[in-house]
Scaffold this motif. Structure first.
Motif, PDB file in Angstrom:
ATOM      1  N   ARG A   1       0.574  -3.958   8.187  1.00  0.00           N
ATOM      2  CA  ARG A   1       1.373  -2.830   7.679  1.00  0.00           C
ATOM      3  C   ARG A   1       1.849  -3.090   6.252  1.00  0.00           C
ATOM      4  O   ARG A   1       1.834  -2.183   5.415  1.00  0.00           O
ATOM      5  CB  ARG A   1       2.561  -2.587   8.602  1.00  0.00           C
ATOM      6  N   ILE A   2       2.246  -4.311   5.970  1.00  0.00           N
ATOM      7  CA  ILE A   2       2.690  -4.660   4.621  1.00  0.00           C
ATOM      8  C   ILE A   2       1.541  -4.522   3.634  1.00  0.00           C
ATOM      9  O   ILE A   2       1.716  -3.985   2.535  1.00  0.00           O
ATOM     10  CB  ILE A   2       3.288  -6.081   4.592  1.00  0.00           C
ATOM     11  N   ARG A   3       0.333  -4.975   4.005  1.00  0.00           N
ATOM     12  CA  ARG A   3      -0.829  -4.815   3.124  1.00  0.00           C
ATOM     13  C   ARG A   3      -1.106  -3.342   2.849  1.00  0.00           C
ATOM     14  O   ARG A   3      -1.397  -2.951   1.718  1.00  0.00           O
ATOM     15  CB  ARG A   3      -2.065  -5.474   3.737  1.00  0.00           C
ATOM     16  N   THR A   4      -1.008  -2.507   3.883  1.00  0.00           N
ATOM     17  CA  THR A   4      -1.237  -1.073   3.720  1.00  0.00           C
ATOM     18  C   THR A   4      -0.203  -0.456   2.789  1.00  0.00           C
ATOM     19  O   THR A   4      -0.548   0.329   1.899  1.00  0.00           O
ATOM     20  CB  THR A   4      -1.185  -0.368   5.092  1.00  0.00           C
ATOM     21  N   LEU A   5       1.061  -0.811   2.966  1.00  0.00           N
ATOM     22  CA  LEU A   5       2.114  -0.279   2.100  1.00  0.00           C
ATOM     23  C   LEU A   5       1.935  -0.720   0.656  1.00  0.00           C
ATOM     24  O   LEU A   5       2.128   0.080  -0.273  1.00  0.00           O
ATOM     25  CB  LEU A   5       3.487  -0.693   2.614  1.00  0.00           C
ATOM     26  N   LYS A   6       1.544  -1.967   0.431  1.00  0.00           N
ATOM     27  CA  LYS A   6       1.305  -2.457  -0.932  1.00  0.00           C
ATOM     28  C   LYS A   6       0.153  -1.698  -1.585  1.00  0.00           C
ATOM     29  O   LYS A   6       0.222  -1.340  -2.758  1.00  0.00           O
ATOM     30  CB  LYS A   6       1.012  -3.953  -0.922  1.00  0.00           C
ATOM     31  N   ARG A   7      -0.915  -1.470  -0.839  1.00  0.00           N
ATOM     32  CA  ARG A   7      -2.063  -0.731  -1.375  1.00  0.00           C
ATOM     33  C   ARG A   7      -1.672   0.702  -1.732  1.00  0.00           C
ATOM     34  O   ARG A   7      -1.984   1.194  -2.821  1.00  0.00           O
ATOM     35  CB  ARG A   7      -3.207  -0.725  -0.367  1.00  0.00           C
ATOM     36  N   ASP A   8      -0.945   1.358  -0.830  1.00  0.00           N
ATOM     37  CA  ASP A   8      -0.514   2.736  -1.083  1.00  0.00           C
ATOM     38  C   ASP A   8       0.442   2.810  -2.264  1.00  0.00           C
ATOM     39  O   ASP A   8       0.355   3.723  -3.081  1.00  0.00           O
ATOM     40  CB  ASP A   8       0.143   3.326   0.164  1.00  0.00           C
ATOM     41  N   TRP A   9       1.351   1.848  -2.368  1.00  0.00           N
ATOM     42  CA  TRP A   9       2.294   1.823  -3.489  1.00  0.00           C
ATOM     43  C   TRP A   9       1.545   1.658  -4.804  1.00  0.00           C
ATOM     44  O   TRP A   9       1.868   2.305  -5.798  1.00  0.00           O
ATOM     45  CB  TRP A   9       3.327   0.719  -3.311  1.00  0.00           C
ATOM     46  N   ALA A  10       0.525   0.791  -4.830  1.00  0.00           N
ATOM     47  CA  ALA A  10      -0.244   0.572  -6.052  1.00  0.00           C
ATOM     48  C   ALA A  10      -0.950   1.855  -6.491  1.00  0.00           C
ATOM     49  O   ALA A  10      -1.008   2.162  -7.689  1.00  0.00           O
ATOM     50  CB  ALA A  10      -1.253  -0.546  -5.847  1.00  0.00           C
TER      51      ALA A  10
ATOM     52  N   GLU B   1       1.966  -7.898   9.112  1.00  0.00           N
ATOM     53  CA  GLU B   1       1.209  -8.271   7.917  1.00  0.00           C
ATOM     54  C   GLU B   1       0.233  -7.168   7.535  1.00  0.00           C
ATOM     55  O   GLU B   1       0.068  -6.852   6.349  1.00  0.00           O
ATOM     56  CB  GLU B   1       0.463  -9.576   8.153  1.00  0.00           C
TER      57      GLU B   1
ATOM     58  N   TYR C   1       1.810   4.231  -7.866  1.00  0.00           N
ATOM     59  CA  TYR C   1       2.290   3.711  -9.149  1.00  0.00           C
ATOM     60  C   TYR C   1       1.275   4.004 -10.251  1.00  0.00           C
ATOM     61  O   TYR C   1       1.629   4.411 -11.352  1.00  0.00           O
ATOM     62  CB  TYR C   1       2.561   2.214  -9.038  1.00  0.00           C
TER      63      TYR C   1
END
Length: 66
Positions: A20-29, A18, A32
């Motif tokens: 790691r997923i939050r970190t990836l979402k933040r980095d993707w945002a 969870e 983008y």
């Protein structure tokens, strides 16, 4: 599955995933926003190296505003 392979490691896999997923979402945002956000012209994507590229002044402007 990891608990079966390493039963005494006491790893909490769900919390790690969870996080790691939050970190990836933040980095993707962030990426983008750089490539398609408002008032962020000057950023581009180097397809060969898979990197966001920009002139030095564009990076400084982005860093100062964020």
């Amino acid at each position: 599955m990891l608990e079966k392979v390493l039963p005494h490691a006491m790893l909490n896999v769900k919390l790690n995933l969870e996080s790691r997923i939050r970190t990836l979402k933040r980095d993707w945002a962030i990426i983008y926003d750089m490539l398609s956000g408002k008032n962020n012209s000057g950023f581009g994507l180097d397809e060969h190296r898979q990197l966001v590229v920009a002139e030095y002044a564009v990076w400084n402007s982005y860093i100062n505003s964020h």
